[in-house]
Design an enzyme around this catalytic site. Structure first.
Site, PDB file in Angstrom:
ATOM      1  N   GLY A   1     -24.453   0.389  -2.161  1.00 18.63           N
ATOM      2  CA  GLY A   1     -25.627   0.740  -2.958  1.00 18.63           C
ATOM      3  C   GLY A   1     -25.490   2.071  -3.676  1.00 18.63           C
ATOM      4  O   GLY A   1     -26.472   2.611  -4.190  1.00 18.63           O
ATOM      5  N   LYS A   2     -24.266   2.604  -3.763  1.00 15.45           N
ATOM      6  CA  LYS A   2     -24.119   3.944  -4.362  1.00 15.45           C
ATOM      7  C   LYS A   2     -23.910   3.911  -5.874  1.00 15.45           C
ATOM      8  O   LYS A   2     -23.940   4.961  -6.513  1.00 15.45           O
ATOM      9  CB  LYS A   2     -22.964   4.688  -3.695  1.00 15.45           C
TER      10      LYS A   2
ATOM     11  N   TYR B   1       0.870  -1.185   0.000  1.00 13.78           N
ATOM     12  CA  TYR B   1       0.000   0.000   0.000  1.00 13.78           C
ATOM     13  C   TYR B   1       0.909   1.238   0.000  1.00 13.78           C
ATOM     14  O   TYR B   1       1.298   1.764   1.044  1.00 13.78           O
ATOM     15  CB  TYR B   1      -0.942   0.022   1.208  1.00 13.78           C
TER      16      TYR B   1
ATOM     17  N   PHE C   1     -12.121  -6.770   0.935  1.00  8.03           N
ATOM     18  CA  PHE C   1     -13.223  -6.290   0.073  1.00  8.03           C
ATOM     19  C   PHE C   1     -14.586  -6.568   0.724  1.00  8.03           C
ATOM     20  O   PHE C   1     -15.515  -7.073   0.080  1.00  8.03           O
ATOM     21  CB  PHE C   1     -13.200  -6.942  -1.319  1.00  8.03           C
ATOM     22  N   PRO C   2     -14.746  -6.261   2.025  1.00  6.99           N
ATOM     23  CA  PRO C   2     -16.018  -6.584   2.696  1.00  6.99           C
ATOM     24  C   PRO C   2     -17.223  -5.845   2.103  1.00  6.99           C
ATOM     25  O   PRO C   2     -18.347  -6.325   2.191  1.00  6.99           O
ATOM     26  CB  PRO C   2     -15.778  -6.147   4.147  1.00  6.99           C
TER      27      PRO C   2
ATOM     28  N   ALA D   1     -17.273  -5.201  -1.094  1.00  6.25           N
ATOM     29  CA  ALA D   1     -17.077  -5.433  -2.536  1.00  6.25           C
ATOM     30  C   ALA D   1     -16.650  -4.109  -3.198  1.00  6.25           C
ATOM     31  O   ALA D   1     -17.208  -3.700  -4.218  1.00  6.25           O
ATOM     32  CB  ALA D   1     -18.322  -6.029  -3.181  1.00  6.25           C
ATOM     33  N   SER D   2     -15.656  -3.468  -2.560  1.00  3.83           N
ATOM     34  CA  SER D   2     -15.082  -2.208  -3.073  1.00  3.83           C
ATOM     35  C   SER D   2     -16.154  -1.136  -3.305  1.00  3.83           C
ATOM     36  O   SER D   2     -16.104  -0.399  -4.294  1.00  3.83           O
ATOM     37  CB  SER D   2     -14.293  -2.465  -4.360  1.00  3.83           C
ATOM     38  N   GLY D   3     -17.103  -1.063  -2.417  1.00  3.79           N
ATOM     39  CA  GLY D   3     -18.107   0.005  -2.473  1.00  3.79           C
ATOM     40  C   GLY D   3     -19.438  -0.434  -3.063  1.00  3.79           C
ATOM     41  O   GLY D   3     -20.465   0.198  -2.843  1.00  3.79           O
ATOM     42  N   LEU D   4     -19.425  -1.549  -3.813  1.00  5.63           N
ATOM     43  CA  LEU D   4     -20.642  -2.023  -4.485  1.00  5.63           C
ATOM     44  C   LEU D   4     -21.787  -2.237  -3.487  1.00  5.63           C
ATOM     45  O   LEU D   4     -22.949  -1.898  -3.758  1.00  5.63           O
ATOM     46  CB  LEU D   4     -20.289  -3.342  -5.195  1.00  5.63           C
TER      47      LEU D   4
HETATM   48  P1  NAP Z   1     -13.882  -2.458   0.677  1.00  3.43           P
HETATM   49  O1  NAP Z   1     -13.708  -2.313   2.136  1.00  3.43           O
HETATM   50  O2  NAP Z   1     -14.790  -3.492   0.156  1.00  3.43           O
HETATM   51  O3  NAP Z   1     -14.337  -1.061   0.029  1.00  3.43           O
HETATM   52  C1  NAP Z   1     -13.744   0.123   0.431  1.00  3.43           C
HETATM   53  C2  NAP Z   1     -14.089   1.203  -0.573  1.00  3.43           C
HETATM   54  O4  NAP Z   1     -15.510   1.368  -0.707  1.00  3.43           O
HETATM   55  C3  NAP Z   1     -13.575   2.561  -0.118  1.00  3.43           C
HETATM   56  O5  NAP Z   1     -12.240   2.759  -0.487  1.00  3.43           O
HETATM   57  C4  NAP Z   1     -14.546   3.524  -0.803  1.00  3.43           C
HETATM   58  O6  NAP Z   1     -14.161   3.632  -2.179  1.00  3.43           O
HETATM   59  C5  NAP Z   1     -15.852   2.746  -0.715  1.00  3.43           C
HETATM   60  N1  NAP Z   1     -16.575   2.995   0.545  1.00  3.43           N
HETATM   61  C6  NAP Z   1     -16.245   2.565   1.798  1.00  3.43           C
HETATM   62  N2  NAP Z   1     -17.139   2.942   2.713  1.00  3.43           N
HETATM   63  C7  NAP Z   1     -18.091   3.631   2.043  1.00  3.43           C
HETATM   64  C8  NAP Z   1     -19.283   4.254   2.451  1.00  3.43           C
HETATM   65  N3  NAP Z   1     -19.677   4.238   3.719  1.00  3.43           N
HETATM   66  N4  NAP Z   1     -20.035   4.868   1.497  1.00  3.43           N
HETATM   67  C9  NAP Z   1     -19.643   4.868   0.216  1.00  3.43           C
HETATM   68  N5  NAP Z   1     -18.515   4.291  -0.236  1.00  3.43           N
HETATM   69  C10 NAP Z   1     -17.735   3.675   0.674  1.00  3.43           C
HETATM   70  O7  NAP Z   1     -12.466  -2.702  -0.045  1.00  3.43           O
HETATM   71  P2  NAP Z   1     -10.963  -2.453   0.399  1.00  3.43           P
HETATM   72  O8  NAP Z   1     -10.803  -1.223   1.202  1.00  3.43           O
HETATM   73  O9  NAP Z   1     -10.110  -2.581  -0.800  1.00  3.43           O
HETATM   74  O10 NAP Z   1     -10.685  -3.715   1.344  1.00  3.43           O
HETATM   75  C11 NAP Z   1     -10.678  -3.597   2.757  1.00  3.43           C
HETATM   76  C12 NAP Z   1      -9.271  -3.729   3.287  1.00  3.43           C
HETATM   77  O11 NAP Z   1      -8.800  -5.067   3.064  1.00  3.43           O
HETATM   78  C13 NAP Z   1      -8.229  -2.865   2.560  1.00  3.43           C
HETATM   79  O12 NAP Z   1      -8.272  -1.524   2.998  1.00  3.43           O
HETATM   80  C14 NAP Z   1      -6.964  -3.579   2.875  1.00  3.43           C
HETATM   81  O13 NAP Z   1      -6.514  -3.222   4.165  1.00  3.43           O
HETATM   82  C15 NAP Z   1      -7.399  -5.049   2.842  1.00  3.43           C
HETATM   83  N6  NAP Z   1      -7.139  -5.738   1.550  1.00  3.43           N
HETATM   84  C16 NAP Z   1      -6.325  -6.835   1.577  1.00  3.43           C
HETATM   85  C17 NAP Z   1      -6.060  -7.524   0.403  1.00  3.43           C
HETATM   86  C18 NAP Z   1      -5.155  -8.719   0.451  1.00  3.43           C
HETATM   87  O14 NAP Z   1      -4.647  -9.130  -0.607  1.00  3.43           O
HETATM   88  N7  NAP Z   1      -4.937  -9.300   1.599  1.00  3.43           N
HETATM   89  C19 NAP Z   1      -6.643  -7.127  -0.814  1.00  3.43           C
HETATM   90  C20 NAP Z   1      -7.490  -6.006  -0.799  1.00  3.43           C
HETATM   91  C21 NAP Z   1      -7.737  -5.335   0.387  1.00  3.43           C
HETATM   92  P3  NAP Z   1     -14.710   4.757  -3.192  1.00  3.43           P
HETATM   93  O15 NAP Z   1     -15.061   5.966  -2.380  1.00  3.43           O
HETATM   94  O16 NAP Z   1     -13.592   4.950  -4.152  1.00  3.43           O
HETATM   95  O17 NAP Z   1     -15.917   4.120  -3.850  1.00  3.43           O
END
Ligand code: NAP
Length: 310
Positions: free
Chosen positions: A215-216, A59, A206-207, A209-212
């Site tokens: 619902g936005k 990161y 990706f809990p 699903a990267s924002g999916l």
């Molecule tokens: P995520 O938690 O599924 O999604 C986070 C993204 O969703 C944010 O960056 C933001 O992106 C959007 N979001 C989050 N909260 C929101 C809200 N309340 N309202 C609207 N949009 C919101 O995905 P992730 O952050 O990639 O994954 C979680 C963590 O897992 C990472 O931060 C990292 O520490 C870890 N990770 C580990 C691996 C691995 O290989 N072990 C891989 C990936 C991630 P936008 O604003 O751009 O939409």
């Protein structure tokens, strides 16, 4: 809700919602990040009571760790936190390669300690397998670091079921991290049952699903980062996901809470998922996600939501 859970068989206790810090300093992963917002995210997490922060060398090639180290030092809260980091990526002539060798992982852990301004990393994961170092040997390297007091708990990430068993041949694994959300359910087949049976904490990435799952997004959303190349955001799969998220929103509306809270509460109801680490680009997103701690789902609701995404 202030409930804590132990990570695996360790005595490290984490609040059930941590913070995934890949957008803190992760300039190589996302466009238009700035370090000040990254630091503000960490401050917001601390103010919100988060005690579990997830980072990795990759990161920002160490930048995420540095920014976390700065804020934690500024606040003087190191002892109250569980900081997780990961190693395996190596920069060679501007290219990224994977290396799980004992020599490399030991030197990476030392560098992470410095960037995080700490003398012990609470949880250290091998981020990805390198495809050549035997995985039981990789676990042995982390055990060595643990015995030396450089790390407190042993983690691994992105392993197949076979690799997970190989890594855990000597029973050293304490935390496993893999993709898992309502949208991506593959872990339910073998990975989650194995972790549950063996007392290993499963931390889903990706809990949302990267924002999916917030619902936005709509069919007209244009993605400017790596999402544009990932299957859940493309073509028919994206349409189908939007339809499922609409059904999730209906459940959320009925309960009077946002869809993201339902998606996160659903994950927290799964066996072996001791904590989750949703990411955020802005402090308001982070604060919003912490609200999921107040959502209780009944068994019937968990089942109904599972079925929407089957
Ligand atoms: P995520 O938690 O599924 O999604 C986070 C993204 O969703 C944010 O960056 C933001 O992106 C959007 N979001 C989050 N909260 C929101 C809200 N309340 N309202 C609207 N949009 C919101 O995905 P992730 O952050 O990639 O994954 C979680 C963590 O897992 C990472 O931060 C990292 O520490 C870890 N990770 C580990 C691996 C691995 O290989 N072990 C891989 C990936 C991630 P936008 O604003 O751009 O939409």
């Amino acid at each position: 809700m202030d409930e804590t859970r132990a990570l695996g068989r360790t005595d490290l206790r984490v609040k059930r919602i941590g913070f995934g810090a890949n957008a803190v300093g992760g300039h190589n992963l996302f466009p238009n990040l700035n370090d000040e917002t990254g630091k503000e995210l960490i401050r917001t997490a601390l103010d919100g009571g988060v005690n579990f922060i997830d980072t990795a060398f990759i990161y920002g090639l160490g930048r995420s760790e540095e920014l976390i180290g700065e804020v934690v030092a500024e606040r003087g809260v190191r002892d109250s936190l569980v900081i997780a980091s990961k190693g395996a990526h190596k920069e060679v002539n501007g290219q990224i390669e994977l290396d799980n060798s004992r020599e490399f992982l030991r030197s990476e852990a030392e560098k992470s300690l410095k960037r995080l301004k700490t003398d012990v990393i609470d949880l250290y994961y091998v981020h990805f397998p390198d495809g050549k170092t035997p995985l039981a040997e990789v676990a042995g390297t982390l055990k060595e670091l643990k015995d030396e007091g450089k790390i407190r708990a042993i983690g691994a990430s992105n392993l197949s079921f076979r690799q997970l068993q190989e890594f855990n041949a000597d029973g050293y694994l304490e935390v496993f991290q893999s993709e898992y959300s309502l949208i991506q359910r593959e872990a339910e087949k073998d990975l989650l049952p194995y972790c549950e049976k063996n007392g290993i904490s499963f931390i889903p990435y990706f809990p949302l699903a990267s924002g999916l799952l917030t619902g936005k997004f709509t069919k007209d959303t244009v993605f400017e980062d790596s999402r544009k190349n990932r299957p859940p955001f493309q073509g028919e799969a994206f349409q189908q996901n939007l339809e499922r998220v609409d059904k999730l929103k209906a459940v959320a509306e009925e309960k009077g809470v946002p869809a993201a809270h339902i998606a996160l509460a659903w994950l927290l109801s799964q066996p072996a998922v001791d904590a989750i680490i949703p990411g955020a680009k802005r402090p308001d997103q982070l604060k919003h996600n912490l609200g999921a701690l107040d959502v209780q789902l009944t068994e019937d609701e968990v089942q109904y939501i599972s079925d929407i995404f089957k």
